[in-house]
Design an enzyme around this catalytic site. Structure first.
Site, short mmCIF file in Angstrom:
data_model
loop_
_atom_site.label_atom_id
_atom_site.label_comp_id
_atom_site.label_asym_id
_atom_site.label_seq_id
_atom_site.Cartn_x
_atom_site.Cartn_y
_atom_site.Cartn_z
N HIS A 156 52.66 177.47 0.46
CA HIS A 156 53.21 176.12 0.72
C HIS A 156 52.63 175.53 2.00
O HIS A 156 53.27 174.70 2.65
CB HIS A 156 54.75 176.14 0.80
CG HIS A 156 55.40 176.93 -0.28
ND1 HIS A 156 55.77 176.36 -1.48
CD2 HIS A 156 55.71 178.24 -0.37
CE1 HIS A 156 56.30 177.31 -2.26
NE2 HIS A 156 56.27 178.46 -1.60
N SER A 277 30.50 159.69 13.57
CA SER A 277 31.11 158.41 13.28
C SER A 277 30.25 157.31 13.85
O SER A 277 29.64 157.47 14.90
CB SER A 277 32.51 158.36 13.91
OG SER A 277 32.93 157.02 14.09
N LYS A 283 33.43 161.92 17.44
CA LYS A 283 33.77 162.51 16.14
C LYS A 283 32.72 163.49 15.61
O LYS A 283 31.53 163.30 15.78
CB LYS A 283 33.98 161.42 15.09
CG LYS A 283 35.20 160.57 15.28
CD LYS A 283 36.49 161.36 15.43
CE LYS A 283 36.88 162.07 14.15
NZ LYS A 283 37.25 161.12 13.08
N GLU A 290 34.69 167.25 2.43
CA GLU A 290 35.48 166.17 1.81
C GLU A 290 34.87 165.74 0.48
O GLU A 290 35.59 165.49 -0.50
CB GLU A 290 35.56 164.98 2.77
CG GLU A 290 36.40 165.30 4.00
CD GLU A 290 36.32 164.19 5.04
OE1 GLU A 290 37.38 163.72 5.46
OE2 GLU A 290 35.21 163.80 5.44
#
Ligand code: ARG
Length: 458
Positions: A156, A277, A283, A290
């Site tokens: 979980h 970024s 970043k 992803e």
């Protein structure tokens, strides 16, 4: 405009018809398979006496030339080339004249395209399985290099019990092993030649489909000509195997996103496998991971799209079946790119054992060990669970630390409190297939053996 079917028609096909129905824009990818299929077909025709040896030679030479032209980019496509089969046959006929015009004897594009796509699927499934095995090798190397590093095992997405990092990495490795098995199964089932089925019912000419199958390296020929030209189970099955790979990559991707987040801080990506970024100078983003997450959706779409195309189709060939190719080509392409990108990312990732250990060593992650300590002393597990749960609740309510409560509890005491020390709990996962050092070192050997066996198959 010349087409393969123009004899029956009084007018040229409409531009709109060609624009909508032509598949040359994507099935050009099947050119090597189409050439291979034509070579086998023309040899078979020679073998049964439908073409003279000299004619077979002329057609084979024309196929060689068409192959070279396609490879070099010199192949000139004509307006009537609605698909790769038409284009190659047209070129062979230009080059080999009357002998070339015999190439399509006893053959339909229906058995031809089914043959081409099976050859394609067989080759690409093998190549992708080899790429997946290379990714598994990276997981194995990382598991070995991880040594005794450990992190929380989650349920979980809540910390549950500590496990070795090696164990966690190999969990993904075993999932990919099943994918390799599925690709092997799909490859074996699709290893059937449709060539010689014709348009729907076979031929009045003395064709020899067994010979064509053998020429192409298929394990067998079709049993039923109608099934041979209308079966796309093999595409659906290949797509499912590839989609399952995509889903496994998506789950791995999600974990990489989590591990490399500042919140977890378990790992840092190599600069070559991270992105920046355009606006935020600080970043460093896990875009590969992803996209691995996202592309699974695309592959699921390819699979369900094909299944929907097949549903309710009458036998045998229908033009609907032309829609089988783009989903398969896309899935193959995306999986190839994704597997390789993730292999590069995982091969260069930097693990932070301290951060992982700190997350795993929260006292309550040894709660199960405390309960099992009581069980070893004879207490029924349900009672032990309740007793430890009570201590965890009291520590969370601020009564004292869990360690102090354990020490003070007559059923537990000092020996039990030692189970809460850093790095202890993970060593207590000793059962076969478990996440502690002993079973994991055995698991690593079993995984290595499995990889060697799979690598020998692909
Ligand atoms: N381009 C077609 C396909 O991919 C080839 C078969 C065409 N057959 C036909 N009867 N129109 O399915």
């Amino acid at each position: 405009m010349s087409t393969l079917w123009q004899g029956r028609f009084g007018r040229d096909p409409a531009e709109e018809l060609m624009a909508y129905t032509a598949s040359i824009g994507f099935d050009v990818r099947l050119a090597p398979d189409d050439i291979a299929g034509s070579r086998a077909h023309v040899r078979m025709l020679g073998g049964v006496g439908l073409l003279a040896d000299a004619e077979v030679g002329e057609v084979l030479a024309a196929l060689d030339q068409a192959e070279q032209e396609l490879a070099s980019g010199a192949f000139a496509f004509a307006p009537g080339d609605e698909d790769i089969h038409t284009a190659i046959e047209r070129r062979v006929t230009e080059l080999a004249g009357a002998a070339g015009a015999k190439l399509h004897t006893g053959r339909s594009r229906n058995d031809q395209v089914a043959t081409d796509l099976r050859l394609f699927a067989k080759r690409e499934l093998s190549a992708i399985a080899a790429d997946v095995i290379a990714l598994q090798q990276v997981l194995l190397q990382q598991a070995v290099a991880a040594g005794d590093a450990y992190l929380p095992g989650y349920t979980h997405l809540q910390r549950a019990q500590p496990v070795l990092l090696a164990h966690h990495l190999l969990a993904h490795g075993w999932a990919l092993a099943r994918d390799v098995g599925r690709m092997a199964d799909a490859r074996a089932r699709l290893d059937v030649s449709p060539l010689g089925a014709g348009a729907v019912a076979g031929s009045s000419l003395p064709l020899d489909p067994d010979r064509a199958a053998a020429e192409l390296g298929f394990a067998a020929r079709f049993e039923n000509s109608m099934d041979a030209v209308s079966d796309r189970d093999f595409v659906a099955e290949a797509l499912f195997a590839l989609t399952m790979v995509a889903i496994h990559l998506s789950r791995l991707g999600e974990e990489i996103v989590f591990w490399t987040s500042e919140e977890a801080g378990f790992a840092t990506l190599d600069d070559a496998f991270a992105t920046g970024s355009s606006m935020l100078p600080q970043k460093k983003n896990p875009d590969i991971a992803e996209l691995a997450r996202a592309k699974a959706g695309r592959l699921i779409g390819n699979l369900t799209g094909l299944l929907a195309t097949l549903k309710g189709l009458p036998l045998a060939y229908n033009r609907d079946l032309q829609e089988d190719k783009e989903p398969l080509f896309d899935a193959v392409e995306q999986i190839r790119l994704g597997v390789r990108a993730l292999a590069g990312l995982l091969g260069t990732i930097d693990w932070h054992a301290d951060a992982m250990a700190a997350a795993a060593d929260t006292p309550s992650s040894a709660a199960t060990d405390l309960a099992e300590h009581l069980v070893a002393g004879g207490m029924p597990f349900r009672d032990a669970h309740a007793a430890v749960g009570d201590l965890v609740r009291r520590s969370l309510e601020g009564e004292s630390t869990l360690a102090a409560l354990v020490r003070a509890d007559p059923r537990l005491g000092e020996a039990a409190a030692e189970l809460l020390a850093p790095a202890v709990a993970v060593t207590r996962r000793t059962t076969p297939g478990g996440g502690g050092p002993e079973p994991v070192s055995a698991q690593i050997e079993r995984f290595r053996a499995r990889l060697a066996a799979d690598a020998a198959r692909f």
